[in-house]
Design a protein around this motif. Structure first.
Motif, mmCIF file in Angstrom:
data_model
loop_
_atom_site.group_PDB
_atom_site.id
_atom_site.type_symbol
_atom_site.label_atom_id
_atom_site.label_comp_id
_atom_site.label_asym_id
_atom_site.label_seq_id
_atom_site.Cartn_x
_atom_site.Cartn_y
_atom_site.Cartn_z
ATOM 1 N N LEU A 1 -9.544 5.674 5.407
ATOM 2 C CA LEU A 1 -8.278 5.444 4.717
ATOM 3 C C LEU A 1 -7.190 5.424 5.776
ATOM 4 O O LEU A 1 -6.982 6.412 6.488
ATOM 5 N N ILE A 2 -6.503 4.288 5.914
ATOM 6 C CA ILE A 2 -5.479 4.141 6.954
ATOM 7 C C ILE A 2 -4.164 3.721 6.312
ATOM 8 O O ILE A 2 -4.123 3.268 5.167
ATOM 9 N N GLY A 3 -3.093 3.848 7.094
ATOM 10 C CA GLY A 3 -1.775 3.454 6.622
ATOM 11 C C GLY A 3 -0.710 4.338 7.245
ATOM 12 O O GLY A 3 -1.006 5.365 7.867
ATOM 13 N N PRO A 4 0.560 3.958 7.101
ATOM 14 C CA PRO A 4 1.650 4.724 7.715
ATOM 15 C C PRO A 4 1.807 6.091 7.054
ATOM 16 O O PRO A 4 1.273 6.355 5.974
ATOM 17 N N SER A 5 2.549 6.971 7.701
ATOM 18 C CA SER A 5 2.818 8.299 7.147
ATOM 19 C C SER A 5 3.488 8.177 5.784
ATOM 20 O O SER A 5 4.328 7.294 5.568
ATOM 21 N N GLY A 6 3.081 9.046 4.866
ATOM 22 C CA GLY A 6 3.701 9.069 3.547
ATOM 23 C C GLY A 6 3.172 8.044 2.577
ATOM 24 O O GLY A 6 3.775 7.827 1.524
ATOM 25 N N CYS A 7 2.013 7.424 2.894
ATOM 26 C CA CYS A 7 1.485 6.372 2.008
ATOM 27 C C CYS A 7 0.471 6.908 1.009
ATOM 28 O O CYS A 7 -0.089 6.130 0.229
ATOM 29 N N GLY A 8 0.187 8.201 1.032
ATOM 30 C CA GLY A 8 -0.660 8.796 0.014
ATOM 31 C C GLY A 8 -2.131 8.913 0.348
ATOM 32 O O GLY A 8 -2.916 9.367 -0.485
ATOM 33 N N LYS A 9 -2.542 8.546 1.565
ATOM 34 C CA LYS A 9 -3.975 8.548 1.864
ATOM 35 C C LYS A 9 -4.572 9.956 1.858
ATOM 36 O O LYS A 9 -5.678 10.163 1.338
ATOM 37 N N SER A 10 -3.849 10.943 2.398
ATOM 38 C CA SER A 10 -4.364 12.320 2.355
ATOM 39 C C SER A 10 -4.331 12.873 0.939
ATOM 40 O O SER A 10 -5.203 13.655 0.541
ATOM 41 N N THR A 11 -3.341 12.471 0.155
ATOM 42 C CA THR A 11 -3.282 12.890 -1.246
ATOM 43 C C THR A 11 -4.498 12.377 -1.999
ATOM 44 O O THR A 11 -5.122 13.112 -2.782
ATOM 45 N N GLU B 1 -2.126 -7.266 7.792
ATOM 46 C CA GLU B 1 -2.024 -7.936 9.096
ATOM 47 C C GLU B 1 -0.874 -7.358 9.909
ATOM 48 O O GLU B 1 -1.009 -7.083 11.109
ATOM 49 N N ASP B 2 0.266 -7.139 9.266
ATOM 50 C CA ASP B 2 1.430 -6.615 9.976
ATOM 51 C C ASP B 2 1.168 -5.213 10.499
ATOM 52 O O ASP B 2 1.592 -4.851 11.603
ATOM 53 N N TYR B 3 0.479 -4.393 9.694
ATOM 54 C CA TYR B 3 0.196 -3.020 10.141
ATOM 55 C C TYR B 3 -0.826 -2.996 11.264
ATOM 56 O O TYR B 3 -0.644 -2.325 12.276
ATOM 57 N N ILE B 4 -1.902 -3.743 11.091
ATOM 58 C CA ILE B 4 -2.957 -3.768 12.104
ATOM 59 C C ILE B 4 -2.437 -4.279 13.435
ATOM 60 O O ILE B 4 -2.800 -3.787 14.505
ATOM 61 N N SER B 5 -1.529 -5.269 13.367
ATOM 62 C CA SER B 5 -1.003 -5.863 14.607
ATOM 63 C C SER B 5 0.152 -5.069 15.202
ATOM 64 O O SER B 5 0.677 -5.427 16.254
ATOM 65 N N GLY B 6 0.570 -3.997 14.516
ATOM 66 C CA GLY B 6 1.630 -3.153 15.060
ATOM 67 C C GLY B 6 3.032 -3.608 14.739
ATOM 68 O O GLY B 6 4.001 -3.112 15.312
ATOM 69 N N ARG B 7 3.194 -4.560 13.794
ATOM 70 C CA ARG B 7 4.532 -5.037 13.468
ATOM 71 C C ARG B 7 5.306 -4.014 12.657
ATOM 72 O O ARG B 7 6.541 -4.038 12.631
ATOM 73 N N PHE B 8 4.579 -3.112 11.968
ATOM 74 C CA PHE B 8 5.254 -1.999 11.318
ATOM 75 C C PHE B 8 4.282 -0.852 11.203
ATOM 76 O O PHE B 8 3.072 -1.023 11.386
ATOM 77 N N GLY B 9 4.824 0.356 10.898
ATOM 78 C CA GLY B 9 3.950 1.511 10.734
ATOM 79 C C GLY B 9 4.196 2.591 11.730
ATOM 80 O O GLY B 9 3.640 3.633 11.655
#
Length: 279
Positions: free
Chosen positions: A54-64, A271-279
């Motif tokens: 489970l991946i994604g930026p901080s605060g996206c609910g993955k640990s929840t 795509e944007d997250y994987i490529s580092g455009r945001f996150g």
């Protein structure tokens, strides 16, 4: 909870099927903390002998989401879970289900190694003892679990020493040995390598790949390279801010084979997250 009696056709040596043969599933999973909607409508399936990241930026609910799978959110007074979390088609939130029994089948390894203030031996023996699990020989069972966590050769001559005497990476492997001591079906890992150096991280990743032969593993990680290295499937989450309050609700954007997520995602946000455009 009833012991699973489902047979699964997939083994790690076979080609990964397009869709997982589910050990666990979430259906329309929503999580609230008081009036705050933390996670919105998550549908996932976790396959036998697979590692799901489970991946994604901080605060996206993955640990929840991860904590919902073995009812750890029960320990948060304001938490409320809606929807279904199914383990072998049984809803773990059904009124008749004992959350302690859930955690025996679905073990957890936390972000920071948290050995008990006990000996190495007693850390591993703790779970079977408190759950009344029957083992022929506790000594043999402790050895089996420490071997399963690739730790036995390093600690076999100091089992009476405190778990705190071990290095950070060894402590995390001790926690993995403790998690598998109750013979779970599923192992949850919440950023298990975030506090470890590269050598210890590599050891834990190698161990995950070995454990996959016996368990279903679900990990939360901020390290996309780690997800790419160890997982079979990846779920990408993002967060949607509330225009009024600014609170961020976690959303599942995309779930697929890890190779597809990293090489050919179907959603531009992935795509944007994987490529580092945001996150």
């Amino acid at each position: 909870m009833t012991e699973p009696s489902v047979t699964h056709p997939y083994t790690p040596q076979q080609e990964l099927p397009d869709h997982p043969v589910p050990v666990m599933q979430t259906r329309s999973l929503n999580v609230f903390y008081g009036g705050f909607h933390a996670v919105h409508d998550v549908d996932l399936a976790f396959g036998r002998h697979e590692i799901t990241a489970l991946i994604g930026p901080s605060g996206c609910g993955k640990s929840t989401v991860l904590r919902c799978l073995n009812r750890m959110n029960d320990l948060v007074p304001s938490a409320r879970v809606e929807g279904e979390v199914l383990y072998h088609d049984q809803d773990v939130y059904a009124p008749s289900v004992d959350p302690i029994e859930v955690r025996r089948h679905i073990g957890m390894v936390f972000q920071k190694a948290n050995p008990f203030p006990k000996s190495i031996y007693d850390n591993v023996a703790y779970g079977p003892r408190v759950t009344g699990m029957k083992v022929d020989s506790m000594d043999d069972h402790v050895e089996k679990c420490l071997r399963g966590a690739a730790l036995w050769d390093e600690v076999k001559d100091k089992l009476k020493e405190s778990g705190y005497s071990l290095s950070g990476g060894q402590q995390q492997r001790l926690c993995i040995a403790r998690a598998i001591a109750t013979e779970p079906d599923v192992i949850l890992m919440d950023e298990p390598c975030s506090a470890l150096d590269p050598i210890a991280t590599a050891a834990i990743e190698d161990l995950m790949l070995q454990l996959r032969e016996q368990y279903t593993i679900i990990i939360v990680t901020h390290n996309m390279q780690q997800a790419a290295r160890v997982s079979d499937r990846t779920a990408f989450f993002t967060a949607r801010p509330d225009e009024t309050t600014g609170n961020r609700t976690g959303l599942l954007v995309e779930f697929d084979k890890t190779s597809t997520i990293f090489e050919n995602p179907s959603d531009q946000r992935t795509e944007d997250y994987i490529s580092g455009r945001f996150g």
